[in-house]
Scaffold this motif. Structure first.
Motif, PDB file in Angstrom:
ATOM      1  N   ALA A 179      46.033  35.226 -61.784  1.00 60.61           N
ATOM      2  CA  ALA A 179      45.990  35.080 -60.338  1.00 60.61           C
ATOM      3  C   ALA A 179      44.630  34.196 -59.875  1.00 60.61           C
ATOM      4  N   GLU A 211      42.800  31.089 -59.135  1.00 59.85           N
ATOM      5  CA  GLU A 211      43.132  29.445 -58.680  1.00 59.85           C
ATOM      6  C   GLU A 211      41.965  28.562 -58.574  1.00 59.85           C
ATOM      7  N   GLU A 212      42.155  27.508 -59.275  1.00 59.18           N
ATOM      8  CA  GLU A 212      41.120  26.370 -59.236  1.00 59.18           C
ATOM      9  C   GLU A 212      41.560  25.461 -58.149  1.00 59.18           C
ATOM     10  N   TRP A 213      40.566  25.177 -57.123  1.00 57.34           N
ATOM     11  CA  TRP A 213      40.816  24.525 -55.837  1.00 57.34           C
ATOM     12  C   TRP A 213      39.825  23.077 -56.258  1.00 57.34           C
ATOM     13  N   ALA A 271      49.006  30.737 -50.016  1.00 53.48           N
ATOM     14  CA  ALA A 271      49.318  31.291 -51.190  1.00 53.48           C
ATOM     15  C   ALA A 271      48.004  32.475 -51.818  1.00 53.48           C
ATOM     16  N   ALA A 272      47.078  32.090 -51.029  1.00 47.99           N
ATOM     17  CA  ALA A 272      45.960  33.184 -51.140  1.00 47.99           C
ATOM     18  C   ALA A 272      45.973  34.348 -50.524  1.00 47.99           C
ATOM     19  N   ARG A 304      38.822  34.869 -58.455  1.00 50.01           N
ATOM     20  CA  ARG A 304      40.388  34.525 -58.166  1.00 50.01           C
ATOM     21  C   ARG A 304      40.359  33.094 -57.503  1.00 50.01           C
ATOM     22  N   ILE A 305      39.340  32.532 -56.687  1.00 49.23           N
ATOM     23  CA  ILE A 305      39.214  31.122 -56.020  1.00 49.23           C
ATOM     24  C   ILE A 305      38.102  30.443 -56.725  1.00 49.23           C
ATOM     25  N   GLN A 348      43.347  20.092 -53.832  1.00 44.55           N
ATOM     26  CA  GLN A 348      43.654  21.388 -53.109  1.00 44.55           C
ATOM     27  C   GLN A 348      42.705  21.277 -51.813  1.00 44.55           C
ATOM     28  N   ASP A 366      41.141  37.065 -49.470  1.00 47.01           N
ATOM     29  CA  ASP A 366      40.467  36.027 -50.191  1.00 47.01           C
ATOM     30  C   ASP A 366      40.167  35.096 -49.071  1.00 47.01           C
ATOM     31  N   VAL A 395      48.313  25.784 -50.179  1.00 49.09           N
ATOM     32  CA  VAL A 395      47.327  26.439 -50.830  1.00 49.09           C
ATOM     33  C   VAL A 395      46.703  27.604 -50.241  1.00 49.09           C
TER      34      VAL A 395
END
Length: 325
Positions: free
Chosen positions: A24, A26-28, A248-249, A58-59, A85, A253, A245
């Motif tokens: 889950a 996510e790399e922004w 999607a979070a 998670r982020i 992102q 978050d 993006v």
């Protein structure tokens, strides 16, 4: 036997949970053009670390300063096609997507950052950000104080609008910036920020205009003699995220990201206001000669150009914002 089976099952479930948590994550990628030691870049790094900690990874926002992911236009374009992102930029560049946003960078519109915040928070200001999000999927998460822009050059001191005549000044690739310098008789020259130091050092341009923290962080004092406190533009810079993006979070978050960016941004804004008050003396100490032009004369000189932007900004848009105290 039953206990062993229970422990084995529990460990398996825990492992699955960890795998799920990792999946889950996510790399922004957040790209911007400012130097790594610019106060805003350091603030973004701080926010990214806090967001990663509070979301348990998670982020994971990765900050890429100094044009590592490309120029401002490239980063924002990358957001619209999914290669990046996040971005960190202002209304001038964003106006290349939603043209009406350019009104927020009308010279001498905002008196200071608190006034600019009120302009953006107004119904007219929020409508502009809503249009950017709806039309291009670019969500502005907060506005931070980039600074108040002033002019520097290597030719002579600037005291009046007439002193700008003939100067070749670097400006962002924004029509309003071009017209502003033209209205003063200068020669506007679009140039990537990453090329500006060398451009001034080699005489490709005579000077530029930027806020004091940027002038200092980019070490422009090494290649510029004169600083004129024209104060022609109070400017924000914003953390921006791709709407797809963002959606999607999880809601939780998203709230963490918003809260952290606001708290870090508030502290950063206060630090910029404080540093600007001290930077004039700092830059003088580094060899720059400082002048204090008549800002009212500059404001009067630039007023005629606004009529040509009415079709771009929308009829009455400038007057509506100018009426907000």
């Amino acid at each position: 036997m039953k206990l062993s089976a229970f422990i084995k099952t529990a460990l398996t479930a825990a492992a699955i949970g960890v795998i799920g948590l990792s999946a889950a994550a996510e790399e922004w990628k957040l790209g911007h053009v400012l130097p790594p030691d610019h106060p805003s870049s350091r603030a973004l790094e701080k926010a990214a670390a806090e967001i990663a900690a509070r979301t348990d990874g998670r982020i994971d926002i990765k900050v890429f300063p100094a044009g590592q992911l490309g120029g401002a236009k490239e980063v924002l374009t990358g957001m619209t096609i999914g290669t990046h992102q996040m971005a960190f930029d202002g209304a001038g560049i964003l106006s290349q997507w939603t043209k009406e946003l350019g009104v927020l960078e009308a010279p001498y519109l905002a008196k200071d950052f608190a006034h600019l915040e009120r302009l953006v928070a107004s119904d007219a200001g929020q409508a502009l950000l809503d249009k950017l999000r709806a039309d291009h999927g670019l969500r502005v998460l907060d506005i931070w104080y980039y600074g108040t822009r002033h002019m520097t050059n290597n030719a002579h001191a600037i005291e009046t609008p007439a002193d700008v005549a003939g100067l070749k000044l670097r400006v962002p690739e924004v029509k309003l910036s071009l017209e502003f310098i033209k209205s003063l008789g200068g020669r506007p020259t679009p140039m990537a920020f990453s090329e500006l130091y060398l451009g001034m050092q080699t005489g490709v341009v005579d000077g530029q205009e930027n806020p004091l923290p940027t002038i200092n962080a980019a070490k422009f004092y090494e290649v510029q003699k004169h600083l004129a406190l024209t104060g022609h533009l109070v400017q924000f810079v914003a953390p921006i995220v791709s709407e797809s993006v963002w959606q999607a979070a999880s809601e939780g978050d998203r709230q963490i990201v918003s809260d952290v960016l606001q708290s870090v941004g508030d502290a950063y804004n206060a630090s910029v206001v404080e540093s600007e008050a001290a930077l004039v003396a700092t830059l003088e100490g580094k060899g720059m000669q400082v002048s204090h032009p008549d800002r009212a004369a500059f404001s009067k000189a630039v007023q005629p150009i606004f009529a040509q932007f009415e079709d771009v900004w929308g009829k009455g848009a400038y007057d509506a914002l100018a009426a907000i105290d």
